[in-house]
Design a protein around this motif. Structure first.
Motif, PDB file in Angstrom:
ATOM      1  N   SER A  73      97.902 -27.999-133.342  1.00 45.33           N
ATOM      2  CA  SER A  73      96.918 -27.262-132.552  1.00 45.33           C
ATOM      3  C   SER A  73      95.615 -28.060-132.539  1.00 45.33           C
ATOM      4  O   SER A  73      95.222 -28.659-133.551  1.00 45.33           O
ATOM      5  CB  SER A  73      96.668 -25.871-133.155  1.00 45.33           C
ATOM      6  OG  SER A  73      97.827 -25.070-133.040  1.00 45.33           O
ATOM      7  N   GLY A 123      99.304 -24.324-128.056  1.00 43.84           N
ATOM      8  CA  GLY A 123      98.778 -25.629-127.658  1.00 43.84           C
ATOM      9  C   GLY A 123      99.032 -26.715-128.676  1.00 43.84           C
ATOM     10  O   GLY A 123      98.193 -27.592-128.905  1.00 43.84           O
ATOM     11  N   TRP A 145      89.424 -31.947-120.279  1.00 44.49           N
ATOM     12  CA  TRP A 145      88.841 -30.594-120.290  1.00 44.49           C
ATOM     13  C   TRP A 145      88.206 -30.292-118.934  1.00 44.49           C
ATOM     14  O   TRP A 145      88.299 -29.156-118.434  1.00 44.49           O
ATOM     15  CB  TRP A 145      87.790 -30.453-121.376  1.00 44.49           C
ATOM     16  CG  TRP A 145      88.243 -30.721-122.785  1.00 44.49           C
ATOM     17  CD1 TRP A 145      87.469 -31.165-123.798  1.00 44.49           C
ATOM     18  CD2 TRP A 145      89.542 -30.538-123.335  1.00 44.49           C
ATOM     19  NE1 TRP A 145      88.204 -31.283-124.957  1.00 44.49           N
ATOM     20  CE2 TRP A 145      89.489 -30.893-124.704  1.00 44.49           C
ATOM     21  CE3 TRP A 145      90.762 -30.112-122.819  1.00 44.49           C
ATOM     22  CZ2 TRP A 145      90.595 -30.838-125.540  1.00 44.49           C
ATOM     23  CZ3 TRP A 145      91.873 -30.067-123.652  1.00 44.49           C
ATOM     24  CH2 TRP A 145      91.781 -30.423-124.988  1.00 44.49           C
ATOM     25  N   LYS A 162      90.682 -28.969-116.691  1.00 42.13           N
ATOM     26  CA  LYS A 162      91.400 -27.803-117.210  1.00 42.13           C
ATOM     27  C   LYS A 162      92.860 -28.129-117.531  1.00 42.13           C
ATOM     28  O   LYS A 162      93.785 -27.393-117.173  1.00 42.13           O
ATOM     29  CB  LYS A 162      91.314 -26.637-116.220  1.00 42.13           C
ATOM     30  CG  LYS A 162      89.879 -26.167-115.977  1.00 42.13           C
ATOM     31  CD  LYS A 162      89.823 -25.010-115.014  1.00 42.13           C
ATOM     32  CE  LYS A 162      88.391 -24.550-114.790  1.00 42.13           C
ATOM     33  NZ  LYS A 162      88.287 -23.424-113.841  1.00 42.13           N
ATOM     34  N   ASN A 200      95.848 -26.853-123.620  1.00 41.35           N
ATOM     35  CA  ASN A 200      95.395 -25.674-124.354  1.00 41.35           C
ATOM     36  C   ASN A 200      94.883 -26.128-125.712  1.00 41.35           C
ATOM     37  O   ASN A 200      95.648 -26.381-126.641  1.00 41.35           O
ATOM     38  CB  ASN A 200      96.559 -24.692-124.524  1.00 41.35           C
ATOM     39  CG  ASN A 200      96.187 -23.507-125.410  1.00 41.35           C
ATOM     40  OD1 ASN A 200      95.018 -23.271-125.701  1.00 41.35           O
ATOM     41  ND2 ASN A 200      97.190 -22.769-125.857  1.00 41.35           N
ATOM     42  N   TYR A 201      93.570 -26.253-125.842  1.00 39.12           N
ATOM     43  CA  TYR A 201      92.943 -26.729-127.079  1.00 39.12           C
ATOM     44  C   TYR A 201      92.405 -25.516-127.814  1.00 39.12           C
ATOM     45  O   TYR A 201      91.217 -25.204-127.763  1.00 39.12           O
ATOM     46  CB  TYR A 201      91.823 -27.721-126.733  1.00 39.12           C
ATOM     47  CG  TYR A 201      91.291 -28.517-127.905  1.00 39.12           C
ATOM     48  CD1 TYR A 201      91.876 -29.720-128.266  1.00 39.12           C
ATOM     49  CD2 TYR A 201      90.200 -28.070-128.640  1.00 39.12           C
ATOM     50  CE1 TYR A 201      91.384 -30.468-129.321  1.00 39.12           C
ATOM     51  CE2 TYR A 201      89.699 -28.803-129.711  1.00 39.12           C
ATOM     52  CZ  TYR A 201      90.296 -29.997-130.046  1.00 39.12           C
ATOM     53  OH  TYR A 201      89.808 -30.733-131.099  1.00 39.12           O
ATOM     54  N   SER A 202      93.300 -24.819-128.526  1.00 39.23           N
ATOM     55  CA  SER A 202      92.882 -23.596-129.221  1.00 39.23           C
ATOM     56  C   SER A 202      93.781 -23.371-130.425  1.00 39.23           C
ATOM     57  O   SER A 202      94.798 -24.055-130.609  1.00 39.23           O
ATOM     58  CB  SER A 202      92.972 -22.388-128.280  1.00 39.23           C
ATOM     59  OG  SER A 202      94.331 -22.067-128.013  1.00 39.23           O
TER      60      SER A 202
END
Length: 770
Positions: free
Chosen positions: A76, A214, A202, A205, A208-210
């Motif tokens: 992640s 991701g 980024w 978009k 998913n950097y969370s």
């Protein structure tokens, strides 16, 4: 000087046997040095980074319903940053990376296909890569920024200063060059010649950097010198638990650990397996070559004893005789090394393909200890052992014939050679058979005459226009698309039960056209392709893991919080290569044409593939779309198997040749030593066939148990090697029986060939020579 003169004269007189020694040693040195150098090269991976002992990689472990999945390099996004924030006393830098930007770079219209990586601003500081120009800590915080290796910068701009230059990523958007860094060598697990700033993806978009999913980011940390590294692994799970959303904790477990970056490559199962087997092959070739040299040398004692006796009559001590033989061995090894150099120069491409590395890397100065060690072992074994026997020959050999058979030496040496050859032959047969098996086995779809390429269009009108363009090409039989293709595998998607509890992770194709299964040659066990947005299809393995039995079509399933209806069940097809076990699969339908474009071309395939790429370049000049043959991608998936096949084949040929040379020398010595016995037997009425039988049985007593032991060892090692395959060629004991029979047949044939003359010769000639 006299010793050198006598050694050269001895070599010239025995040039026949010495040529055999040089050829067998030359081939053996070539293979053993390459095998050991490859093993040493693999141990050097990721040691190019500054202070690499403090550079660690982060690994993630997911747990679903109490079952732990294997550790993975993808994490992640926030994990590395959280470690840096929570352990400032131990960690001085941390970085996140990803590999989503794989399209070519362009300087004007000139294309560059070098590898790229996306990274954050602490990448260079963490990895310990020398920055030659620019300020990455500031520059890599901005979007559309790129740092180039000095190698790529030179290739792109020649002697010009690259700073401030604007290049294009896939003709889609511009990147500004803000710095350069020292190019990485080949022996790194993450090789790249361009580093693109993380904000670049980024801003578009992407990803998913969370903490919630991701898991797509390889991440690294750098410890402070002298820091207690065990602290991280002790407390990292508690740190992760502090950041993870509560809803995720209920669905699946997530933990992590760090380990030295050096262990990433060398601890891979396939690397360890290949390293062990290559080490065994290298040792087998080295010692069989050395023992073969000893065997041929000992076999020459019969006719060299008188010359040694003469030397001793003239005042030569045992030490001088020993030194002369060592010098003789050194000269022969030097000639063998010269032969090795000629072989490597003339067959460079083949050996580099077999070793999957350039010879300049394998034989680099940093690894010069490998060939020196091999040569030293060969010199000690091949020179010292027979040299001591030569030095002990008494002076009395001047006056009588030396008839000692020395079987106490020769038969064990011959035994080892026979066992080694049987071992490598058994290994080679299985490796070659398995390679052909996985390459030609039905994958559940048809890869023949298939071309694939990645392309995306922003609007539905552009996608329809592209579809009709490909459909209208005269050499195209069928067209479709999906978000990926089976040989490359698919992303994971967590499958949940009705209560929202995670069940297992399934491979997921997020979209494919309705005509895609038909084009691929996939077949439905039940139902049809998904058409509506709330429909999906699954494969047989998915249905089995859900324990639905035969009643699958029409069931509902929960994916990422949304319910879908199953419209069809695909018969299982192979995802990735046959080294991967069967996996559950789920796919959504989509009428749009984009992603991985699949085209089935008419024959001749290669000609039409070249024409396709020309037509596509003209029609879509504003983007890069490269089509390649699907079957080539399938073959590439087994590249390591092909390389190992080539290595075992070359090792088998080398060891077989060395064994034959040793057997010929042994048989010639036996015939010479027993010539009077054979003559007396013939005088007493023995037929030539009985003489041949006598000599053959003498060798078979040694060969039969040796070949059996070698074949058993091959069976054991083959079992270890075959563990990497989910699908294995059905083999029975008959294969190893055939290996035994074939080896014994060659050995007996060689003995008969070498003994034929003496068995049919007039016995008077042998008795008279006495």
């Amino acid at each position: 000087m006299k010793q050198i003169y006598y050694v050269i004269q001895t070599l010239l007189r025995g040039r026949g046997s010495n040529i055999i020694k040089i050829i067998s040693l030359g081939l053996s040195l070539t293979m053993s040095i390459l095998l050991f150098s490859r093993v040493a090269y693999e141990q050097s991976f990721d040691t190019c980074y500054k202070d690499y002992d403090n550079l660690y990689q982060i690994w993630s472990v997911f747990t679903v319903k109490g079952e732990k999945y294997p550790p993975q390099e993808q994490n992640s996004g926030p994990v590395a940053g959280a470690i840096l924030e929570n352990f400032p006393e131990q960690v001085e830098a941390a970085t996140s990376t990803c590999h989503w930007m794989n399209a070519p770079l362009y300087n004007g219209n000139v294309r560059f296909d070098e590898e790229k990586i996306v990274a954050d601003s602490l990448y260079f500081q963490t990895m310990g890569i020398e920055v030659l120009s620019g300020k990455p800590v500031n520059d890599l915080q901005q979007p559309d920024i790129v740092f180039l290796s000095d190698r790529l910068a030179q290739k792109m701009f020649g002697g010009e200063n690259p700073i401030g230059k604007v290049i294009s990523y896939d003709h889609q958007y511009d990147l500004t060059v803000k710095g350069t860094y020292e190019a990485l060598p080949e022996n790194v697990t993450r090789h790249h010649d361009a580093v693109i700033s993380m904000p670049t993806i980024w801003s578009r978009k992407i990803g998913n950097y969370s903490w919630s999913g991701g898991d797509s980011f390889p991440e690294y940390i750098r410890f402070r010198p002298g820091a207690d590294k065990s602290v991280i692994n002790t407390r990292i799970d508690a740190m992760i638990d502090k950041y993870r959303p509560a809803v995720d904790k209920k669905e699946f477990g997530y933990s992590a650990f760090v380990q030295p970056i050096r262990d990433t490559y060398r601890n891979r199962e396939d690397v360890m397996r290949m390293r062990n087997i290559m080490s065994i092959l290298g040792l087998a070739i080295l010692f069989i070559a050395a023992l073969n040299y000893v065997l041929i040398s000992i076999s020459s004692l019969t006719y060299r004893a008188k010359a040694i006796g003469v030397h001793k009559c003239n005042g030569a001590s045992g030490g001088k005789i020993f030194g002369m033989f060592l010098l003789e061995t050194g000269l022969i090894i030097a000639a063998a090394l010269l032969l090795m150099a000629l072989v490597l120069l003339n067959f460079r491409d083949f050996f580099e393909d077999t070793a999957v590395a350039k010879l300049s890397l394998l034989l680099a100065p940093a690894r010069i200890w490998v060939p020196l060690s091999v040569i030293t072992v060969l010199f000690i074994v091949g020179g010292v052992l027979p040299g001591r026997l030569f030095a002990r020959i008494p002076v009395s050999q001047v006056f009588r014939r030396y008839t000692e058979g020395k079987k106490g030496w020769k038969r064990p040496l011959l035994f080892i050679q026979f066992a080694g050859v049987a071992f490598i032959c058994g290994l080679m047969c299985v490796v070659m058979a398995q390679y052909q098996y996985v390459l030609n086995k039905d994958m559940g779809y048809d890869p023949q005459c298939m071309a694939i390429g990645d392309a995306y269009w922003d609007t539905e009108e552009a996608r329809d226009a592209a579809y009709h363009f490909f459909k209208g090409l005269p050499y195209v039989e069928a067209v479709s698309s999906a978000n990926n293709t089976p040989i490359f595998g698919y992303s994971g998607s967590m499958i949940k039960d009705e209560g929202g509890q995670a069940l297992f992770s399934s491979r997921a194709c997020y979209y494919m056209r309705e005509d895609y299964p038909s084009l691929m040659g996939m077949t439905f066990k039940a139902g049809r392709m998904a058409r509506d947005k709330d429909e999906v299809i699954v494969n047989e393995t998915f249905a089995e893991m859900m324990r639905w039995g035969e009643d699958v079509v029409g069931r509902m399933i929960n994916i990422d919080g949304r319910r879908y209806k199953i419209s069809g069940v695909l018969n299982d097809f192979q995802i990735e290569s046959f080294t991967t076990p069967k996996m559950p699969f789920i796919a959504k339908g989509d009428k749009n044409f984009y992603g991985t474009i699949h085209l089935r071309l008419k024959a001749p395939f290669e000609t039409n593939l070249r024409q396709l790429n020309k037509d596509v370049a003209q029609a879509f000049h504003d983007r890069t779309i490269d089509f390649r043959g699907y079957e080539k991608n399938v073959a590439n998936a087994y590249n390591s198997v092909r390389v190992f096949r080539n290595a075992t084949l070359m090792a088998a040929i080398t060891m077989f040749f060395v064994m034959l040379m040793g057997l010929i020398g042994y048989t010639a010595d036996e015939v010479r030593r027993r010539s009077k016995e054979i003559a007396i037997r013939k005088v007493n009425g023995a037929e030539a066939s009985s003489v041949l039988e006598l000599l053959s049985k003498d060798v078979l007593v040694v060969a039969l148990p040796a070949v059996l032991i070698g074949s058993i060892a091959a069976w054991y090692v083959n079992g270890i090697w075959m563990e990497q395959f989910a699908e294995q060629i059905p083999l029975s004991w008959i294969v190893y029986v055939l290996v035994v029979v074939a080896n014994l047949a060659v050995i007996v044939s060689c003995v008969l060939w070498k003994s034929w003359r003496i068995a049919n010769e007039n016995p008077v000639n042998s008795i008279k020579s006495e």
